[in-house]
Design a protein around this motif. Structure first.
Motif, short mmCIF file in Angstrom:
data_model
loop_
_atom_site.label_atom_id
_atom_site.label_comp_id
_atom_site.label_asym_id
_atom_site.label_seq_id
_atom_site.Cartn_x
_atom_site.Cartn_y
_atom_site.Cartn_z
N TYR A 1 0.86 -1.18 0.00
CA TYR A 1 0.00 0.00 0.00
C TYR A 1 0.90 1.23 0.00
O TYR A 1 1.72 1.41 0.91
CB TYR A 1 -0.89 -0.01 1.24
CG TYR A 1 -1.79 1.19 1.37
CD1 TYR A 1 -3.02 1.22 0.72
CD2 TYR A 1 -1.42 2.29 2.14
CE1 TYR A 1 -3.85 2.33 0.83
CE2 TYR A 1 -2.25 3.39 2.25
CZ TYR A 1 -3.46 3.40 1.60
OH TYR A 1 -4.28 4.49 1.70
N LYS B 1 -9.26 -0.31 4.87
CA LYS B 1 -10.35 -0.45 3.90
C LYS B 1 -11.55 0.45 4.22
O LYS B 1 -12.06 1.14 3.34
CB LYS B 1 -10.81 -1.91 3.82
CG LYS B 1 -11.91 -2.11 2.79
CD LYS B 1 -12.33 -3.55 2.71
CE LYS B 1 -13.45 -3.68 1.69
NZ LYS B 1 -13.92 -5.04 1.57
N LYS B 2 -11.98 0.47 5.46
CA LYS B 2 -13.15 1.26 5.83
C LYS B 2 -12.95 2.76 5.58
O LYS B 2 -13.91 3.49 5.37
CB LYS B 2 -13.53 1.02 7.29
CG LYS B 2 -12.50 1.50 8.27
CD LYS B 2 -12.87 1.13 9.69
CE LYS B 2 -11.72 1.43 10.62
NZ LYS B 2 -11.86 0.76 11.89
N HIS C 1 -11.43 3.97 2.97
CA HIS C 1 -11.33 4.22 1.53
C HIS C 1 -12.58 3.79 0.77
O HIS C 1 -12.55 3.70 -0.44
CB HIS C 1 -10.09 3.51 0.96
CG HIS C 1 -8.82 4.07 1.52
ND1 HIS C 1 -8.26 5.23 1.08
CD2 HIS C 1 -8.01 3.62 2.52
CE1 HIS C 1 -7.16 5.48 1.76
NE2 HIS C 1 -6.99 4.52 2.64
N GLU C 2 -13.62 3.54 1.48
CA GLU C 2 -14.88 3.12 0.82
C GLU C 2 -15.72 4.32 0.46
O GLU C 2 -15.67 5.35 1.02
CB GLU C 2 -15.67 2.18 1.74
CG GLU C 2 -14.94 0.87 1.94
CD GLU C 2 -15.69 -0.06 2.88
OE1 GLU C 2 -16.47 0.38 3.72
OE2 GLU C 2 -15.46 -1.27 2.75
N GLU D 1 -5.53 -4.31 4.53
CA GLU D 1 -6.96 -4.19 4.25
C GLU D 1 -7.77 -3.97 5.52
O GLU D 1 -8.64 -3.10 5.57
CB GLU D 1 -7.47 -5.42 3.50
CG GLU D 1 -8.92 -5.27 3.08
CD GLU D 1 -9.40 -6.41 2.19
OE1 GLU D 1 -10.62 -6.59 2.13
OE2 GLU D 1 -8.57 -7.10 1.58
#
Length: 98
Positions: free
Chosen positions: A38, A94-95, A97-98, A90
């Protein structure tokens, strides 16, 4: 996967464009390893086996040197669990970048 490493390579050069060029070479090398990574604004995070990641950290400095970097500061953060299962990239971001 028993480790996660964040690496920041800061070339000691005067020109910002040269900094970007060298860092881009290091990031291209990291991506070429095929490991999950990342790229963030300050560092790149890589996940995998601890020993493999340590080899990659070492090679990042050689990549910068071959790209013409005369000196650099390198900052490394390591999350390591000998038995495996460190938090993944992730799970961490992840949360956001949603």
């Amino acid at each position: 996967m028993n480790a996660s490493v964040a690496i920041q390579v800061l070339p000691t050069v005067l020109d910002d464009e040269e900094v970007i060029r060298i860092v881009d070479e290091v990031i291209a090398y990291i991506k070429s390893t095929g490991l999950s990574c990342y790229v963030g604004p300050f560092e790149t995070t890589i996940e995998g086996d601890y020993d493999e990641l340590m080899d990659i950290v070492k090679e990042c400095q050689h990549v910068a040197e071959r790209a013409g970097c005369p000196a650099m500061n390198v900052y490394v953060k390591i999350a390591y669990k000998p038995e495996g299962d460190v938090l993944t990239i992730e799970k961490k971001v992840k949360k956001h970048h949603e």
